[in-house]
Design a protein around this motif. Structure first.
Motif, PDB file in Angstrom:
ATOM      1  N   ALA A   3      85.543  60.848  38.648  1.00  0.00           N
ATOM      2  CA  ALA A   3      85.927  59.475  38.964  1.00  0.00           C
ATOM      3  C   ALA A   3      87.439  59.349  39.116  1.00  0.00           C
ATOM      4  N   VAL A  47      82.248  54.656  41.156  1.00  0.00           N
ATOM      5  CA  VAL A  47      82.174  54.863  39.707  1.00  0.00           C
ATOM      6  C   VAL A  47      80.754  54.630  39.206  1.00  0.00           C
ATOM      7  N   LEU A  48      80.065  53.626  39.728  1.00  0.00           N
ATOM      8  CA  LEU A  48      78.687  53.372  39.322  1.00  0.00           C
ATOM      9  C   LEU A  48      77.748  54.484  39.756  1.00  0.00           C
ATOM     10  N   GLN A  50      78.516  57.630  40.148  1.00  0.00           N
ATOM     11  CA  GLN A  50      78.821  58.866  39.423  1.00  0.00           C
ATOM     12  C   GLN A  50      78.232  58.917  38.020  1.00  0.00           C
ATOM     13  N   GLN A  51      77.690  57.812  37.516  1.00  0.00           N
ATOM     14  CA  GLN A  51      77.100  57.827  36.182  1.00  0.00           C
ATOM     15  C   GLN A  51      75.841  58.683  36.190  1.00  0.00           C
ATOM     16  N   SER A  56      70.536  54.820  36.932  1.00  0.00           N
ATOM     17  CA  SER A  56      71.857  54.207  37.140  1.00  0.00           C
ATOM     18  C   SER A  56      72.306  54.361  38.586  1.00  0.00           C
ATOM     19  N   ARG A  57      71.982  55.478  39.202  1.00  0.00           N
ATOM     20  CA  ARG A  57      72.329  55.652  40.624  1.00  0.00           C
ATOM     21  C   ARG A  57      71.536  54.693  41.500  1.00  0.00           C
TER      22      ARG A  57
END
Length: 123
Positions: A3, A47-48, A50-51, A56-57
């Protein structure tokens, strides 16, 4: 760690854009606000995404597609309203750019909303 690389890349792109559009910023800062908003949206979305985890993706993709679908719908409404004003004014020839823009943004908004609903059902 990844990130940080994306944030640095977005900062560099924003700095280059700010340097190139400094003449516009001298007139009014509001000329470059949409470009900075796009950079901020791209950074948050990256950033969201990459979680870790598939859920979450998928939620990040749902957030991104939903936001862009909402923007495309509002743009379609603006083009549609302008086209309606052209029709109401009784113009002999309608501007082909308005017609093509309204149809294209309407098709894009429709496709994005179908994609959003499909993602929403699978989440």
């Amino acid at each position: 760690m990844r990130a940080i690389h994306v944030i640095i890349m977005l900062v560099v792109i924003g700095a280059v854009m700010a340097w190139q559009s400094r003449g516009l910023m001298a007139d009014s800062f509001w000329y470059v606000v949409p470009a900075f908003a796009v950079l901020l949206f791209a950074g948050v979305l990256q950033v969201l995404i990459q979680q870790p985890g598939v859920t979450s993706r998928r939620r990040a993709l749902l957030f991104g597609v939903g936001t862009v679908a909402l923007l495309a719908t509002s743009l379609f409404a603006a083009f549609g309203y302008s086209f309606y004003r052209l029709l109401r004014g009784g113009a002999q020839s309608f501007d082909a750019v308005w017609i093509c823009s309204a149809v294209a943004t309407g098709a894009l908004a429709t496709w994005l909303w179908f994609r959003f609903v499909r993602l929403l059902r699978h989440t």
